[in-house]
Motif scaffolding. Sequence first.
Motif, short mmCIF file in Angstrom:
data_model
loop_
_atom_site.label_atom_id
_atom_site.label_comp_id
_atom_site.label_asym_id
_atom_site.label_seq_id
_atom_site.Cartn_x
_atom_site.Cartn_y
_atom_site.Cartn_z
N LYS A 362 -44.84 -31.41 2.99
CA LYS A 362 -45.44 -30.81 4.14
C LYS A 362 -46.79 -31.51 4.50
O LYS A 362 -47.39 -32.09 5.24
N GLU A 363 -47.50 -31.97 3.16
CA GLU A 363 -48.87 -32.79 3.03
C GLU A 363 -48.67 -34.26 3.75
O GLU A 363 -49.38 -34.86 4.57
N LYS A 366 -48.66 -34.37 7.46
CA LYS A 366 -49.84 -34.28 8.09
C LYS A 366 -50.67 -35.65 8.41
O LYS A 366 -51.51 -35.65 9.09
N GLN A 367 -50.44 -36.53 7.67
CA GLN A 367 -50.86 -37.72 7.78
C GLN A 367 -50.55 -38.34 9.24
O GLN A 367 -51.34 -39.24 9.50
N TYR A 369 -51.25 -36.96 11.87
CA TYR A 369 -52.37 -36.60 12.86
C TYR A 369 -53.66 -37.43 12.31
O TYR A 369 -54.72 -37.17 13.04
N GLN A 370 -53.59 -38.20 11.08
CA GLN A 370 -54.72 -38.85 10.89
C GLN A 370 -54.80 -40.26 10.90
O GLN A 370 -55.71 -41.03 11.06
N TYR A 406 -42.02 -39.07 10.91
CA TYR A 406 -42.78 -38.04 11.27
C TYR A 406 -42.39 -37.13 12.30
O TYR A 406 -42.80 -36.02 12.25
#
Length: 561
Positions: A362-363, A366-367, A369-370, A406
């Motif tokens: 999950k982490e 999240k990339q 959105y960065q 993604y």
Amino acid sequence: MEESDLNQNGIDLNAAEAIVKGLRREEVKHIFCVPGESYLPVLNALYDEQDIQVISGRHEGGIAFMAEGYAKATKKPGIVMATRGVGASNLSIGVHTAHQDSTPMVVLLGQVSTKFRGREGFQEVDLESFFRPISKWAVEITDVLRIPEILAKAFRVAKTGRPGPVVISLPEDILYEQGEFTFRAPVSIPRPAPSIKEISMFQHFLQIAKKPLIIAGGGIRFSGAEDALLEFAESFQIPVMTAFRRHDVFPNNNDLYLGHLGLGITSEIREAVDEADVIFAFGTRLSEITTQDYSIITDEKRLVHIDISFETIGNIYSPDLGIVADIKEALLALKTINIDEVKGSGDFIWKEWAENRYTKQKESIKQLYQKQDIQSKIIGYLQQQLNHEFIITNDAGNFAGWLHTYFQFNHKNSYIGPTSGAMGYGVPSAIGAAIASPHKTVIALSGDGGFMMTAQELETAVRYKVGMLSLVFNNQMYGTIRMHQEIHYPKKVIATDLGNISFKSYIQSLGGKGYQVTSFQEFEHVYPIALEHAKHAPVVIEILTDREQISVSKKINDFHT
């Protein structure tokens, strides 16, 4: 042909009419073709058949991809027709893709007259020999009275076991011959299930597992086993990875989903599969890409392999337990296993491991959105905009890395991609999928290289009023090959640069709508407008991307430092 004709036997027809009757008995609704004089009698018979629509394309490779995408969307054989050696060789890429992707397909090819065979007749190719290595069965009809038998076998071979393509050669002269034809019932698909002993052995491997992992493949989709897989995984709390380009067989937002075994996997995915001690392979042939160059299943791991095909089990890895079964029937049968016996006292011993692996996966998501590149932003936007009534197809190329890394496929039957890695696949497969599922939003993702290989089929979509949206990520190069050039031969660029083409102007010249964007803000503005037009016609959004951003994680200069 009247409905009453379908229920009669011993009907006097010519061979071409018998072929069309056989196709209708198999409930064929669409046929994709490039017309040819070698099979004109079949086209003539189709003219009088109101229940089958003939889609005439611009290139045999394109219509073969259309049929393959159509077959994936419907789970029924895609039907393709083309002429002799020249048309046959053009469509062979679609046959190869269907073979590697386990997609049912029936290909009807015109052939030179029997009296010209072996004389190097006009456009003559030995079609049986040509297609045998890349099909499940290749055959030439030499006796017209065997047409019902051969057609029935063709559909049976294409649909049963591990699905795949069948090629039928039709010598031109036999199509005019008359005969009295007898047809039997349409093909039904056998659904074998595991034996009681195999279920007991399966339970044993559950009980000894400390870090079990399911690898779910295309067999899940073809057997309609997505819900059964979800129920099984949640009942036993076993994490799931999907095989290469089979993302949608398990909801990606589920707490048990650990990722996609594709190209350029993340370190989190690799760590998880390396840690697993028992791998349950469900409906997958454990291909080169899925197994990361045949490296993930090592001697210390136990392998339980369930597949519909006897030839698939043990073809690469000899399993500790191999079960030949329809995967849906297998998963339903496995519900009889006593969960409490597997649990022992307390919770599953592997639950903590599964939860830890999911958190790490999950982490990495999240990339997205960065990241600030346009590809990442577009994939994130599509994730927010698309509901469950959609299908995404993709071509081959580095642009697909953003999609595969993604995008979360949370709904079944929402993705169609080529495990064969064929360029030119994205647009025509989307057209085929849109014909199969006109109620769904269909979006094709392509790079400029793959797009131009079959972009002419957008005219086919215009002509037949097929609605679909094509997103073209344009960096004016064959990006995947350029990346490998930079890895192996830094700064020695050859044969990978492409010219500047306005794809917006191209689609407009064909009668469709086109847009060009250079920023995410522009894409965000035109997307809803394009999607509205794409309900009834093809639309292209050309996205100009940074040539330096060669992949999800690398820029070209990164290879030089």
